[in-house]
Design a protein around this motif. Structure first.
Motif, short mmCIF file in Angstrom:
data_model
loop_
_atom_site.label_atom_id
_atom_site.label_comp_id
_atom_site.label_asym_id
_atom_site.label_seq_id
_atom_site.Cartn_x
_atom_site.Cartn_y
_atom_site.Cartn_z
N ALA A 62 0.90 -1.04 -0.01
CA ALA A 62 0.00 0.01 0.01
C ALA A 62 0.92 1.19 -0.08
CB ALA A 62 -0.89 0.03 1.29
N VAL A 63 1.80 1.33 0.85
CA VAL A 63 2.88 2.59 0.98
C VAL A 63 3.64 2.59 -0.23
CG1 VAL A 63 4.62 1.58 2.21
CG2 VAL A 63 4.06 4.11 2.62
N SER A 64 3.79 1.50 -0.95
CA SER A 64 4.73 1.71 -2.15
C SER A 64 3.85 2.05 -3.34
CB SER A 64 5.24 0.17 -2.53
OG SER A 64 6.29 -0.41 -1.40
N ASN A 65 2.58 1.78 -3.07
CA ASN A 65 1.73 2.15 -4.29
C ASN A 65 1.61 4.04 -3.89
OD1 ASN A 65 -1.38 3.22 -4.77
ND2 ASN A 65 -0.70 2.00 -6.29
N TYR A 66 1.38 4.21 -2.96
CA TYR A 66 1.54 5.74 -2.60
C TYR A 66 2.63 6.26 -3.04
CZ TYR A 66 -3.05 5.66 0.09
OH TYR A 66 -4.20 5.58 0.44
N SER A 67 3.96 5.76 -2.68
CA SER A 67 5.15 6.42 -3.18
C SER A 67 5.48 6.50 -4.75
CB SER A 67 6.14 5.68 -2.35
OG SER A 67 6.35 4.39 -2.52
N LEU A 68 4.68 5.80 -5.32
CA LEU A 68 4.82 5.92 -6.64
C LEU A 68 4.66 7.36 -7.32
CD1 LEU A 68 2.84 2.97 -8.34
CD2 LEU A 68 5.35 3.30 -8.04
N ALA A 69 3.68 8.17 -6.46
CA ALA A 69 3.47 9.58 -6.45
C ALA A 69 4.05 10.46 -5.57
CB ALA A 69 2.07 10.04 -6.92
N PHE A 70 4.09 10.04 -4.38
CA PHE A 70 4.37 11.08 -3.17
C PHE A 70 5.59 10.74 -2.67
CE2 PHE A 70 -0.25 10.76 -3.94
CZ PHE A 70 -0.53 12.27 -4.07
#
Length: 714
Positions: free
Chosen positions: A683-691
């Motif tokens: 989940a946090v890896s998905n967010y870090s694709l952008a942020f």
């Protein structure tokens, strides 16, 4: 016990050998195999030890190493020092495989701190230069710590997601942002195809990037700042340093333009020429076309500030600016009396969402920074009705209640720490703990009730139903995080290293007589602090289990051992929950968080027929990413408890099927924790694709995961 005393006496009288200095100082970062085997590492890639033993050599950033601080000489004799240490931490011996537990807890502890893991793009000095350009894991992971300096231009020109008109930006808002942050009313027109400008951006390192179209509204500018962070579909290397740098540059330029536009629209015309008459003059008129047909144009500055508040948190990692932007929005909302709007017209839904999302962001700033809210959370002056979802009439009410519960749990932690430090008011805290737990369970019961779906569903209702489901899941995540905050002290206060690292209280005098815990009663009998906690009681591992598809509970009874410390916990009998009860609540809450983050919808924009989505799109607006850290913290702590339980389990005869059921259930729990942590990392890896600020969160959790499960791959 006699053997222990003889050993201590012998150790205190034996001459101590002088330790020779290293001919070569230790390296700052050792590889994982050397750290696990407590072998001195050479720091190469691969190191000499791993080459000689033919094993894989991998590195993770370490907070250890560097010059060591000299310990101040103690006036106590070695014998007194030994007795004092025994009095503080003599609860249970750590199993051999936990000899590195202090290092593991260095990683775990940071997961529970305010703003844990956030990278601060506004404070470059806070990022150790040794970790810039450092790939996580074994080097095969797609993520990289992007350096904060301007990278060289890549051979392939990067693309940045920008749009050519206000309607296209509005359509992209509904595709990528609305499901997680519904500041605007539902769509007023059918969805359109997502068509970002398909031209590469020049590889210039100037501060002002070239824009094909400059958005007109402060809201469209703020939304463009978020959208620019989402990788462009035509970018062949979105994780390259050049692409990340360009997205960062464009996003920050949009954010700065939004701020300057807000300032310009709030200026009074007479302020520079006749300040005495400025306040009595009419408000400045905004003559541009509305960004959304059902939202007044003078609300757009307020809504832009809410978007920028999340931008400062999730991209820049700046908690101060996050709260500042939300505070600006609150001032505008109160000035417009949005908190007391009872009318019902074409703009009523826009007013309600503007007010309650402002309320949400102000409270969120307090939660992530563990500061007092700028408003009274249940102020009777806030009479504006909640917004509505046609598919879920209770969705907004549950979200606001979840936010109130979570900020109350955050305040509870601070008050509990103060009471423990002063050793006063604990019974009041016990009562608050019960009330907070009951309140949380009540709202959870509401959140888990399935809403009644309407009979009719057009395009607006369909899209809003996805938003409603997402908001209800976010509410449930927040409620689970509140449970962890409420129970985490009690749940993990029986772990010796937790005691040593989390209690800043005065230690007991070494002259205090040793009295069995069972002979003590009442707080007046104890002169020590939180370091004198209840003994670690090994409960059946099924007490920590939670029903799920991947595990089954059993009624296995195993023996119980207790390891009693020399001093009793001053207020243990007053806690309304046992350590096992609180640990079980934390476990269930942490697993719920991991599953709900995994189930949040991902963006599904309409694409042209010739286009295909080649890679997953990131979710956006992760203002509640701190819940990820709370979940991972709880799971790592319970993992430690489970492994210690397994190591200290007495040898019992196998059951009739020839297997050790107690060990199997503990292994089953550890496997479920591993899967939960992998969901959190995903989940946090998905967010870090952008942020970018969430890169740090991902790396902190991955680092602790690799330490706990060195053979697993994320």
């Amino acid at each position: 016990m006699a053997d222990t005393l003889d050993y201590n006496a012998l150790a205190s009288t034996a001459p101590r050998s002088v330790r020779k200095k290293f001919a070569k100082p230790p390296v700052k970062v050792a590889c994982l195999p050397c750290r696990a085997s407590r072998t001195r590492c050479g720091g190469q890639m691969p190191c000499a030890n791993c080459v000689s033993k033919d094993r894989e050599c991998s590195y993770l950033p370490s907070k250890r190493g560097g010059p060591r601080k000299k310990k101040e000489k103690s006036s106590l004799s070695p014998e007194h020092e030994s007795k004092q240490d025994d009095a503080l931490y003599n609860t249970i011996p750590s199993p051999p495989e936990f000899e590195e537990a202090p290092g593991m807890f260095n990683q775990i502890d940071e997961l529970s701190l305010p703003g844990a893991g956030l990278r601060h793009l506004d404070f470059q000095s806070d990022v150790p230069s040794v970790f810039q350009n450092f790939f996580t894991g074994d080097g095969n992971q797609p993520h990289m710590q992007v350096p904060l300096i301007s990278p060289p231009v890549n051979s392939t020109q990067p693309f940045v997601r920008t749009y050519g008109s206000e309607p296209e930006i509005l359509n992209a808002y509904y595709d990528f942002i609305h499901n997680y942050f519904p500041i605007l009313p539902p769509r007023a027109s059918p969805p359109c195809r997502d068509r970002p400008l398909n031209c590469p951006v020049p590889g210039s390192t100037t501060s002002e990037p070239m824009m094909m179209y400059r958005p007109r509204s402060p809201l469209s500018l703020a939304l463009s700042a978020i959208l620019a962070l989402i990788p462009h579909p035509s970018d062949l290397e979105p994780s390259s340093a050049a692409s990340v740098h360009q997205r960062r540059t464009y996003a920050h330029t949009f954010a700065q333009l939004a701020n300057s536009t807000i300032e310009a629209e709030c200026d009074l015309d007479l302020s520079s020429t006749d300040p005495g008459q400025a306040l009595s003059a009419a408000r400045p008129f905004v003559g541009r076309e509305r960004f959304h047909s059902q939202a007044p144009v003078d609300y757009e500055s307020l809504l832009a500030l809410l978007v920028l508040s999340v931008y400062e948190y999730s991209q820049r990692g700046n908690l101060l600016k996050m709260r500042y932007r939300a505070g600006q929005a609150l001032a505008i909302a109160l000035d417009k009396s949005l908190h007391a709007q009872m009318g019902n017209d074409e703009f009523s839904e826009a007013r309600r969402r503007a007010w309650w999302m402002t309320y949400y962001c102000v409270i969120q700033g307090s939660i992530v920074s563990t500061t007092m809210p700028a408003i009274i959370i249940n102020d009777p002056q806030f009479t504006t009705p909640y917004p509505t979802f046609s598919s879920d009439t209770e969705g907004w009410a549950i979200l606001i209640q979840a936010q109130q519960v979570l900020v109350s749990a955050t305040q509870f932690i601070g008050d509990l720490n103060k009471c423990i430090s002063s050793q006063s008011g604990m019974y009041y805290m016990f009562e608050r703990m019960q009330q907070l737990d009951a309140w949380t369970h009540s709202v959870i019961a509401q959140a888990e009730l399935l809403p009644l779906l309407p009979q009719r569903s057009d395009f607006g209702d369909h899209n809003e139903s996805i938003t409603a489901q997402s908001i209800r899941a976010i509410s449930r995540i927040k409620l689970s995080s509140a449970q962890i905050k409420t129970h985490r002290f009690r749940a993990f206060s029986d772990i010796p290293i937790f005691i040593k690292r989390h209690c800043d209280l005065t230690a007991a005098s070494p002259n205090t007589p040793t009295t069995p815990a069972s002979a003590k009663s009442g707080i007046h009998n104890v002169s020590c602090s939180c370091s004198n906690l209840t003994s670690f009681e090994r409960a059946s591992s099924t007490e920590y289990m939670t029903p799920s598809d991947s595990s089954t509970s059993s009624d296995i009874q195993t023996g119980t051992q207790s390891y009693t410390s020399q001093y009793a916990y001053p207020f243990a009998s007053g806690f309304p929950y046992s350590t096992q009860q609180s640990a079980k609540i934390c476990l269930q809450a942490a697993l719920v968080i991991s599953r709900l983050f995994h189930s949040l919808p991902t963006p599904q924009p309409l694409l042209d027929p010739q286009q295909q989505q080649r890679r997953p799109l990131p979710r956006s607006m992760p203002s509640f990413a701190c819940c990820l850290m709370q979940s991972s913290y709880a799971m790592f702590m319970i993992y430690y408890k489970a492994r210690v339980t397994k190591q200290l389990a007495p040898d019992t005869p196998d059951d009739e099927h020839g297997g050790d059921s107690g060990g199997d259930s503990t292994d089953q729990l550890i496997e479920e924790l591993r899967q939960g942590l992998e969901r959190i990392i995903a989940a946090v890896s998905n967010y870090s694709l952008a942020f970018e600020a969430l890169d740090g969160m991902r790396d902190e959790i991955e680092g602790a995961y690799k330490t706990a499960f060195p053979l697993a791959s994320v």
